[in-house]
Scaffold this motif. Structure first.
Motif, PDB file in Angstrom:
ATOM      1  N   GLU A 146       6.847   1.878 -33.016  1.00 19.25           N
ATOM      2  CA  GLU A 146       6.534   3.163 -32.409  1.00 19.25           C
ATOM      3  C   GLU A 146       5.095   3.555 -32.714  1.00 19.25           C
ATOM      4  O   GLU A 146       4.619   3.375 -33.838  1.00 19.25           O
ATOM      5  N   PRO A 147       4.369   4.103 -31.730  1.00 17.79           N
ATOM      6  CA  PRO A 147       2.993   4.547 -32.002  1.00 17.79           C
ATOM      7  C   PRO A 147       2.975   5.778 -32.897  1.00 17.79           C
ATOM      8  O   PRO A 147       3.921   6.572 -32.894  1.00 17.79           O
ATOM      9  N   THR A 168       1.198   9.879 -29.390  1.00 17.03           N
ATOM     10  CA  THR A 168       1.123   9.577 -27.966  1.00 17.03           C
ATOM     11  C   THR A 168       0.354  10.683 -27.262  1.00 17.03           C
ATOM     12  O   THR A 168       0.230  11.796 -27.783  1.00 17.03           O
ATOM     13  N   ARG A 202       2.923  -3.887 -29.465  1.00 21.39           N
ATOM     14  CA  ARG A 202       4.308  -3.607 -29.859  1.00 21.39           C
ATOM     15  C   ARG A 202       4.724  -2.183 -29.467  1.00 21.39           C
ATOM     16  O   ARG A 202       5.909  -1.894 -29.329  1.00 21.39           O
ATOM     17  N   THR A 203       3.736  -1.302 -29.283  1.00 23.01           N
ATOM     18  CA  THR A 203       4.029   0.085 -28.902  1.00 23.01           C
ATOM     19  C   THR A 203       3.873   0.325 -27.405  1.00 23.01           C
ATOM     20  O   THR A 203       3.944   1.470 -26.939  1.00 23.01           O
ATOM     21  N   ARG A 211       5.658   2.887 -24.822  1.00 21.72           N
ATOM     22  CA  ARG A 211       5.468   4.330 -24.784  1.00 21.72           C
ATOM     23  C   ARG A 211       4.324   4.767 -23.854  1.00 21.72           C
ATOM     24  O   ARG A 211       3.998   5.946 -23.802  1.00 21.72           O
TER      25      ARG A 211
END
Length: 450
Positions: free
Chosen positions: A182-183, A186, A231-232, A235
Motif C-alpha cells: 500500500e502507498p 495517495t 507494488r502500489t 491505487r
C-alpha cells in the motif's frame, strides 16, 4: 503453484481493436521468424529499467550477452544501478543433462546476498524451459528465505516475438508485484505510466510538466521505476500507456480487477505531446486540472513555435524515409511532420496492427508502409526524392550510397526526442545531418574510378 501465463489467452486480447475471431493475433509467433528479437529480449526490455531489482537470466551466457545493454534506460536511483551488472546462471551441457535448478538456487542466494536488491527477476530461456527447470519453485523458496519478491518471468525465446515478450513481462509484474504493498499517501491525480522505458531519458522530458500540473506519477512500468512503487500501482486513478501497446493486457486486467481506467497516447512531437497532456487531464476529470493543462499547453506551444521557426524554414520541402519498429513507425513520423518534413515512407514490418493503422493515419494515402524495408528503402529514396533517412545503424550504408543525410533513431540513440524539449533536440540533429557534407562526400567514387 505454477504461474506460467497462457500464451493463447495473451494472443487473443479483447482490449485490442484489431483482435477478431478467426484472425491471426498481432503477436502470433511465426515459425522461424526470429529477426527483430525474441520473447526473452522483449521481457527484458519491459523489466530491465527497474534499477533497484536484480535481473538473473537462467540460461546460457549468450542469452544475456545478446540482450544486455542494448538500449540506454537511465535511472535516478541513488544506489547502484543493478542493470549494469550482468547476471546469469551460465547453463551448460551438464545442466541440460542433470537439470539446472540446484545451480539456479545457488545463483539466487549469491545474487541477493551480494547485491541486496529490492526484488529479483528470474528469466527462463529456451534451454531451461525445454529441460523443464521449475523457476516458480526456485523463486517461491528464495522469497521465503530472503523476504523479498522473487519474480519468475516465463518468456523463453521460442514462444514468440519481442512484442509478446514485453506482454509476458507485464504479466509477471501483475501476477507477483502489483497489489502487494500500500502507498504511504495517495492523491486524486495519481497515474501509472505503462510502457514508458525512459529510453535516453524520454520520460524526463515531460514528467516535470505533469508535476507542474499536480499530476503524480505513482509508478512506472518501468522507466526510472522502483519496485516499491510498482507494488502500489493498484491505487492509481489512471493507467497511461505510452506508445507501447504491447502492454494493453495489463491495463485491461487492472481495469477489471481494480477499476482503473486506461488511455493510450504518445509524447513524441508537439501535437501528440499536447494531446497527451490534455487526454490525461480529461481522463482524470477535474475541471481545474483541465483548465491548468490548457494553459500550460498554450504556453509551451507558443514558446516552442518561436524556437522552431528557423528550423521549419530550413526543413521546408524536405522529405524523409523512416525505417524503425513498433510505435516509432508513427510517433517519430508525427514529430517529423510537426517540423515541416514530409514522411514519404515508414517501415511497419515489426509493428502491430494498431501501429500500422496509426502509421497510415499519419502518412496519408500516398505514404508508403514498408513491409520489407531492407529491400524497399533504397528504391523509395530514389522514387520519392527523399533528403534524409532515419533508421537504425545498419541502414547508414544505404544513406551513404544514396548520398543523403542520416540519423540513428533506434534504441542506440544517445539523445531524447520526447515531448517539447525533445522535438527541439530532433530539429537540431536534423539540421546538423542535412547541412553536413559528409553524406554526399562519403559515397563518392575515388577520382581514379570515375
Amino acid at each position: 503453484m505454477a504461474t506460467k501465463p497462457h500464451i493463447r489467452e495473451l494472443l487473443a486480447e479483447s482490449a485490442c481493436e484489431h483482435n477478431q475471431p478467426k484472425k491471426t493475433a498481432c503477436n502470433a509467433p511465426i515459425p522461424g521468424a526470429t529477426t527483430g528479437g525474441c520473447a526473452f529480449e522483449g521481457a527484458q526490455i519491459a523489466l530491465f529499467p527497474f534499477a533497484d531489482a536484480a535481473h538473473l537470466v537462467h540460461g546460457p551466457i549468450t542469452c544475456l550477452g545478446a540482450s544486455w545493454e542494448t538500449r540506454a534506460t537511465p535511472t535516478s536511483w541513488p544506489a547502484r544501478d543493478l542493470t549494469q551488472v550482468g547476471l546469469t546462471t551460465d547453463t551448460c551441457l551438464n545442466d541440460v543433462v542433470f537439470g539446472g535448478e540446484e545451480k539456479l538456487a545457488v545463483a539466487i542466494d549469491q545474487t541477493i546476498t551480494r547485491y541486496h536488491p529490492q526484488a529479483l527477476f528470474v528469466y527462463a530461456t529456451c534451454v531451461t524451459a525445454l529441460i523443464g527447470d521449475d523457476i516458480d519453485k526456485a523463486c517461491r523458496e528464495a522469497a521465503a528465505r530472503h523476504g523479498i519478491p522473487c519474480v519468475p518471468v516465463h518468456a523463453p525465446g521460442f514462444v514468440g516475438s519481442k512484442n509478446l515478450g514485453s506482454r509476458l513481462g507485464g504479466e509477471a509484474i501483475l501476477t507477483h508485484l502489483i497489489g502487494t504493498l500500500e502507498p504511504e499517501v495517495t492523491t486524486p491525480f495519481d497515474i501509472n505510466l505503462i510502457g514508458e522505458y525512459n529510453v535516453t531519458g524520454d520520460m524526463w522530458q515531460y514528467s516535470p510538466l505533469l508535476e507542474e500540473l499536480g499530476i503524480r506519477i505513482l509508478s512506472t512500468l518501468s522507466g526510472d521505476g522502483r519496485i516499491a512503487a510498482i507494488r502500489t500501482a493498484h491505487r492509481a486513478k489512471l493507467n497511461v500507456i505510452v506508445c507501447a501497446k504491447s502492454l494493453v493486457s495489463i491495463t485491461r486486467k487492472m481495469q477489471d480487477k481494480y477499476g482503473i481506467p486506461w488511455i493510450s497516447l504518445s509524447f513524441y512531437g508537439q501535437r501528440d505531446t499536447s494531446a497527451g497532456l490534455l487526454a490525461i487531464a480529461d481522463a482524470l476529470g477535474d475541471p481545474a486540472l483541465i483548465e491548468r493543462t490548457q494553459a500550460l499547453v498554450a504556453r509551451e506551444e507558443a514558446k516552442l513555435g518561436e524556437q522552431l521557426a528557423p528550423y521549419r524554414e530550413l526543413f521546408a520541402g524536405k522529405k524523409a524515409v523512416l525505417n524503425t519498429g513498433g510505435n516509432k513507425t508513427w510517433s517519430i513520423a508525427a514529430a517529423l511532420q510537426d517540423l515541416g518534413i514530409e514522411v514519404v515512407a515508414t517501415a511497419v514490418r515489426k509493428a502491430t496492427e494498431d501501429d500500422r493503422a496509426k502509421a497510415r493515419e499519419y502518412l496519408g494515402e500516398h505514404g508508403v508502409l514498408m513491409m520489407d524495408p531492407g529491400a524497399e528503402q533504397a528504391k523509395l529514396i530514389d522514387e520519392k526524392g527523399a533528403h534524409i533517412l532515419l533508421a537504425g545503424g545498419r541502414s547508414l550504408y544505404t544513406a551513404i550510397k544514396k548520398g543523403i543525410a542520416f540519423i540513428d533513431v533506434n534504441q542506440e540513440k544517445k539523445i531524447s526526442y520526447g515531448a517539447y524539449a525533445g522535438l527541439l533536440n530532433l530539429a537540431e540533429d536534423l539540421r546538423h545531418a542535412l547541412e553536413s557534407p559528409v553524406f554526399s562526400l562519403a559515397g563518392r567514387r575515388a577520382p581514379w574510378n570515375r
